[in-house]
Design a protein around this motif. Structure first.
Motif, PDB file in Angstrom:
ATOM      1  N   GLU A 135     -27.396 -31.134  28.514  1.00 18.39           N
ATOM      2  CA  GLU A 135     -27.997 -32.087  27.590  1.00 18.39           C
ATOM      3  C   GLU A 135     -29.451 -31.687  27.375  1.00 18.39           C
ATOM      4  N   GLN A 172     -32.230 -33.138  26.375  1.00 17.99           N
ATOM      5  CA  GLN A 172     -33.280 -33.993  26.940  1.00 17.99           C
ATOM      6  C   GLN A 172     -33.341 -33.847  28.460  1.00 17.99           C
ATOM      7  N   GLU A 173     -32.166 -33.779  29.087  1.00 19.05           N
ATOM      8  CA  GLU A 173     -32.113 -33.597  30.545  1.00 19.05           C
ATOM      9  C   GLU A 173     -32.724 -32.249  30.940  1.00 19.05           C
ATOM     10  N   ARG A 194     -36.623 -32.370  30.439  1.00 21.79           N
ATOM     11  CA  ARG A 194     -37.284 -33.242  31.427  1.00 21.79           C
ATOM     12  C   ARG A 194     -37.234 -32.628  32.827  1.00 21.79           C
ATOM     13  N   GLY A 212     -41.378 -32.533  19.536  1.00 20.81           N
ATOM     14  CA  GLY A 212     -40.616 -33.309  20.518  1.00 20.81           C
ATOM     15  C   GLY A 212     -40.982 -32.977  21.952  1.00 20.81           C
ATOM     16  N   LEU A 213     -39.958 -32.890  22.794  1.00 22.01           N
ATOM     17  CA  LEU A 213     -40.200 -32.636  24.223  1.00 22.01           C
ATOM     18  C   LEU A 213     -40.682 -31.216  24.492  1.00 22.01           C
ATOM     19  N   ASP A 250     -36.891 -28.485  21.223  1.00 21.26           N
ATOM     20  CA  ASP A 250     -36.206 -29.777  21.238  1.00 21.26           C
ATOM     21  C   ASP A 250     -35.276 -29.764  20.034  1.00 21.26           C
TER      22      ASP A 250
END
Length: 484
Positions: A126, A128-129, A132, A156-157, A244
Motif C-alpha cells: 500500500e 501510504q503504508e 509512512r 503528497g507524502l 505518492d
C-alpha cells in the motif's frame, strides 16, 4: 548551377548509403542476439535517416568513456568485497533450498556474490503504508541514509519523505541521494533539490541528460534501481519509485500505479548498501564501501536466504536475465509473473513457452492500459504464440500494475526493479532479489491472486477475433523491440 545541384544530390545519396552500409556492418558484427540485429536492420532500412539516427542514439550499450573506464576499474575491489561474504556464517549452503542453491552458484561464479541468510522480510503493497514506513525509519536514523531512485516526484507524502531527509541531515546524519536525471526531471526543477543541498544532503544527478552528450552516451541507459539503506541496518527495495501515486501521472489515463516494496533487516542490508556505493562511485568517482555485515545467524529461527542480483554496465552481462531463466526452468508446478512492460527477448519468450508446454501452469499478469503506447502494442504481438503454448494472460484493470515479481511453485520468488523488456534485462542499472522464504512467497502469491481478481483473462479464440488494424499496429511496434 543545375549540374552542381545534381552533383550535390548524387553525393548526398552516395554518402547516405555509405553511412547506411557502415551502420549495417556495425549492427551485424556487434555481439548480440540475431533477433535484435535483425530488428535494428529493419528500423535502419524502413525509416530512412531517422533509423540511422536512432541507431547512433540507442543502438549500442555506451556508458560514456569516463564512466566505462571507472566501472571497469571498480569491478575487482567490489568483487573482493562480495567474495568475503562467502566466509560468513550467513552463507550456509547446506540450509539453502533447491531454487536458491542454483542461483547462488551462478552469482558466486560470475560476481563473487553469495546468497545470505539471517534476514527479516516485510512485504508492503500500500503506497501510504510504504511511504509512512520509510518516513518513520528515516526519523530514527542516527548515522547514514543512502538512497537511489529512478523517479523522485514531488507531491503528497513524497514531500514528507524529503522533509524527513532534510531534518535527518540537520541533526548530523550523512545523507546521499542519487536520482536519475531523466526519470526525476520534475525533482530537479523543483525547490526540493536546493533545499536538500542547503541542509547538507549530497544530491547527485545520475546519467545527466544533455544535448551535448547525446552521441557520447546512450540516452536511454538509465539508473533504474530503487534502494534505501538506513544506518546499514534497514533497507528497502522493490518496484516503487519515490512518488505518492495520488500525485503522480494523474493525467495519463492509466489509473494509479500499483507497486510493492520490501523492508529488509539482516546481512543483505549491507549488500544493498554496497550496490548503492557502486552506483555512487560510477557517477562521482568517490568510493565508500560499507562495512562487512555481522554474519552471526540464529539457526533456531527461519533463515530467509536472499540472493541480491544487480545488473548494469560494469557488472557481468545478462546476469538478471540468466537468473530469471534459471528460476523459470526450475519450476515444477507453477510460474506467475507480474510486469508492467512485457517485450521479451527470443530466449525469454521460448523459455515461457517451453515451461507451459511441459505442463507447468504459467500466468502472466500485465496492465490492460500502459503509460507507453508503443510497449502496449508491442506486448500484444506476443499474445497469440503464448496463448497457443498454454500461457494464461491476465490484463489488470485496477490501474498501472507496476509490480515486478516472479513466483515459482509458491515456494520461491523474485522481486525487484526489472521489467520483462530488453532495456531492463540488457541495458539499465537494475536490481532483483531472489528470495527463498516460503512465508514471504505465500504473501507475494496471495497478492498476485488479488491482481488476477481485478483482471480479464484472455482466451485464444477470443483473441484471434481482434480487429485487423490491431494486428497491424502490433507488428509495426514489434519492429521497435530494441528501443522498448
Amino acid at each position: 548551377m543545375e549540374k552542381f545541384y545534381h552533383f550535390l544530390t548524387l553525393a548526398g545519396i552516395v554518402l547516405y548509403w555509405l553511412l547506411v552500409a557502415g551502420v549495417t556492418l556495425r549492427a551485424v558484427l556487434k555481439h548480440r542476439s540475431v533477433s535484435v540485429s535483425l530488428a535494428w536492420l529493419l528500423i535502419i532500412y524502413a525509416v530512412p535517416i531517422l533509423g540511422v539516427f536512432c541507431y547512433f542514439l540507442f543502438g549500442e550499450l555506451n556508458l560514456g568513456r569516463k564512466r566505462a573506464e571507472r566501472a571497469k576499474e571498480m569491478f575487482t575491489p567490489y568483487e573482493s568485497w562480495f567474495t568475503q561474504l562467502n566466509e560468513c556464517q550467513a552463507h550456509s549452503r547446506e540450509t539453502f533450498g533447491y531454487h536458491i542453491s542454483r542461483i547462488d552458484e551462478l552469482c558466486n561464479n560470475r560476481l563473487g556474490l553469495p546468497s545470505l541468510s539471517g534476514n527479516t522480510l516485510t512485504l508492503k503493497n500500500e503506497p501510504q503504508e510504504i511511504l509512512r514506513s520509510i518516513i518513520n525509519d528515516i526519523e530514527s536514523a542516527t548515522t547514514s541514509i543512502r538512497l537511489v531512485f529512478y523517479i523522485w516526484h514531488p507531491g503528497g507524502l513524497a514531500d514528507s519523505v524529503s522533509s524527513a531527509l532534510i531534518k535527518a541531515a540537520q541533526r548530523g546524519v550523512e545523507v546521499k541521494l542519487l536520482v536519475d536525471s531523466a526519470g526525476s526531471a520534475n525533482f530537479f526543477k523543483s525547490p526540493w533539490r536546493k533545499m536538500m543541498q542547503k541542509a547538507g544532503i549530497h544530491v547527485v544527478q545520475a546519467l545527466e541528460v544533455s544535448p551535448w552528450r547525446m552521441f557520447l552516451r546512450r540516452l536511454d541507459l538509465r539508473q533504474h534501481r530503487k534502494i534505501i539503506v538506513i544506518d546499514d541496518q534497514i533497507a528497502y527495495t522493490g518496484s516503487m519509485n519515490l512518488v505518492d501515486p495520488a500525485y503522480f501521472k494523474q493525467e495519463s489515463g492509466v489509473g494509479q500505479w500499483i507497486d510493492i516494496m520490501v523492508r529488509i533487516t539482516g546481512p543483505t542490508v549491507n549488500v544493498l548498501s554496497a550496490i548503492h556505493s557502486w552506483d555512487w562511485e560510477v557517477e562521482t568517482g568517490a568510493r565508500a564501501l560499507p562495512p562487512q555485515p555481522k554474519c552471526a545467524v540464529d539457526e533456531s529461527n527461519a533463515l530467509h536466504p536472499i540472493q541480491v542480483v544487480p545488473s548494469g554496465p560494469g557488472m557481468p552481462e545478462h546476469l538478471i536475465s540468466q537468473v530469471l531463466s534459471l528460476a523459470i526452468n526450475q519450476a515444477n508446478h507453477s510460474v506467475r509473473i507480474t510486469t508492467p512492460y512485457f517485450v521479451p527477448s527470443v530466449d525469454l519468450l521460448d523459455t515461457l513457452k517451453l515451461t507451459a508446454q511441459r505442463g507447468v501452469k504459467v500466468d502472466l499478469i500485465i496492465p490492460h492500459k500502459n503509460d507507453s503506447l508503443m510497449v502496449q502494442w508491442a506486448s500484444r504481438a506476443f499474445y497469440t504464440e503464448l496463448l497457443e503454448a498454454g500461457v494464461e494472460i491476465h490484463e489488470f484493470y485496477g490501474g498501472l500494475l507496476h509490480t515486478k515479481s516472479v513466483v515459482i511453485d509458491e515456494q520461491f520468488c523474485l522481486v525487484g526493479t526489472v521489467n520483462m523488456d530488453m532495456r531492463s534485462l540488457w541495458l539499465n542499472f537494475e536490481l532483483t532479489l531472489a528470495i527463498d522464504d516460503e512465508h514471504f512467497t505465500k504473501e507475494m502469491f496471495e497478492l498476485q491472486d488479488s491482481y488476477i481478481e481485478h483482471s480479464h483473462s484472455l482466451k485464444l479464440e477470443e483473441w484471434k477475433k481482434r480487429k485487423v488494424y490491431y494486428r497491424f499496429f502490433e507488428r509495426i511496434f514489434y519492429l521497435f523491440n530494441p528501443l522498448l
